[in-house]
Design a protein around this motif. Structure first.
Motif, PDB file in Angstrom:
ATOM      1  N   VAL A  10      -5.668   6.983   8.116  1.00  0.00           N
ATOM      2  CA  VAL A  10      -4.725   5.948   7.700  1.00  0.00           C
ATOM      3  C   VAL A  10      -4.094   5.292   8.928  1.00  0.00           C
ATOM      4  O   VAL A  10      -4.037   4.063   9.033  1.00  0.00           O
ATOM      5  N   MET A  13      -6.554   2.924  10.583  1.00  0.00           N
ATOM      6  CA  MET A  13      -6.732   1.650   9.877  1.00  0.00           C
ATOM      7  C   MET A  13      -5.535   0.725  10.071  1.00  0.00           C
ATOM      8  O   MET A  13      -5.710  -0.481  10.270  1.00  0.00           O
ATOM      9  N   GLY A  24      -0.671  -4.062   8.026  1.00  0.00           N
ATOM     10  CA  GLY A  24      -1.006  -2.977   7.130  1.00  0.00           C
ATOM     11  C   GLY A  24       0.228  -2.153   6.869  1.00  0.00           C
ATOM     12  O   GLY A  24       1.116  -2.073   7.718  1.00  0.00           O
ATOM     13  N   ALA A  39      -7.537   1.983  -0.490  1.00  0.00           N
ATOM     14  CA  ALA A  39      -7.142   0.843   0.344  1.00  0.00           C
ATOM     15  C   ALA A  39      -7.078  -0.424  -0.497  1.00  0.00           C
ATOM     16  O   ALA A  39      -8.070  -0.827  -1.105  1.00  0.00           O
ATOM     17  N   GLU A  51     -12.321   2.739  -1.873  1.00  0.00           N
ATOM     18  CA  GLU A  51     -12.109   4.144  -1.535  1.00  0.00           C
ATOM     19  C   GLU A  51     -13.429   4.771  -1.115  1.00  0.00           C
ATOM     20  O   GLU A  51     -14.502   4.219  -1.352  1.00  0.00           O
ATOM     21  N   LEU A  90      -3.895  -3.547   3.369  1.00  0.00           N
ATOM     22  CA  LEU A  90      -4.343  -4.189   4.601  1.00  0.00           C
ATOM     23  C   LEU A  90      -4.498  -5.678   4.351  1.00  0.00           C
ATOM     24  O   LEU A  90      -5.218  -6.088   3.436  1.00  0.00           O
ATOM     25  N   VAL A  99     -12.188  -0.997   6.644  1.00  0.00           N
ATOM     26  CA  VAL A  99     -12.084   0.203   5.804  1.00  0.00           C
ATOM     27  C   VAL A  99     -13.411   0.964   5.807  1.00  0.00           C
ATOM     28  O   VAL A  99     -13.437   2.182   5.959  1.00  0.00           O
TER      29      VAL A  99
END
Length: 106
Positions: A10, A13, A24, A39, A51, A90, A99
């Motif tokens: 996490v 990202m 994000g 996400a 995901e 995001l 992702v």
């Protein structure tokens, strides 16, 4: 091969989105070690959910799980059933690729 901790993924990202000129945020914090990651990607005014899952060949893949309507209600219901689930948002160009490169490949 062992998976990287969810909290680390996490954070990666969020940093990558920021470094690319986007933003994000964590909408719901899950288990730092083994929580799933959902996400919410906002690109071109569209909201989509992604995901980590398994592809047809059994290998890790990025799975789109966007409902037909009420994206927020969907992730809130998922989170209510799974308190270990991370939900992140995001807003950056190329968010789906970001992702995929981060959670599907780990």
């Amino acid at each position: 091969m062992d998976r990287l901790p969810s909290g680390l993924l996490v954070g990666a990202m969020l940093r990558r989105a920021n470094d690319a000129g986007g933003s994000g945020m964590v909408l719901a914090k899950g288990d730092a070690q083994a929580g799933g990651i959902l996400a919410l990607v906002v690109e071109d005014g569209r909201e989509r959910l992604f995901e980590r899952g398994l592809g047809p060949d059994g290998a890790p893949a990025l799975i789109e799980s966007t409902p037909r309507d009420d994206v927020t209600g969907y992730w809130q219901r998922r989170r209510a059933r799974d308190p270990d689930l991370w939900v992140i948002e995001l807003i950056v160009a190329g968010a789906q690729r970001l992702v995929a490169e981060t959670i599907a490949a780990s």
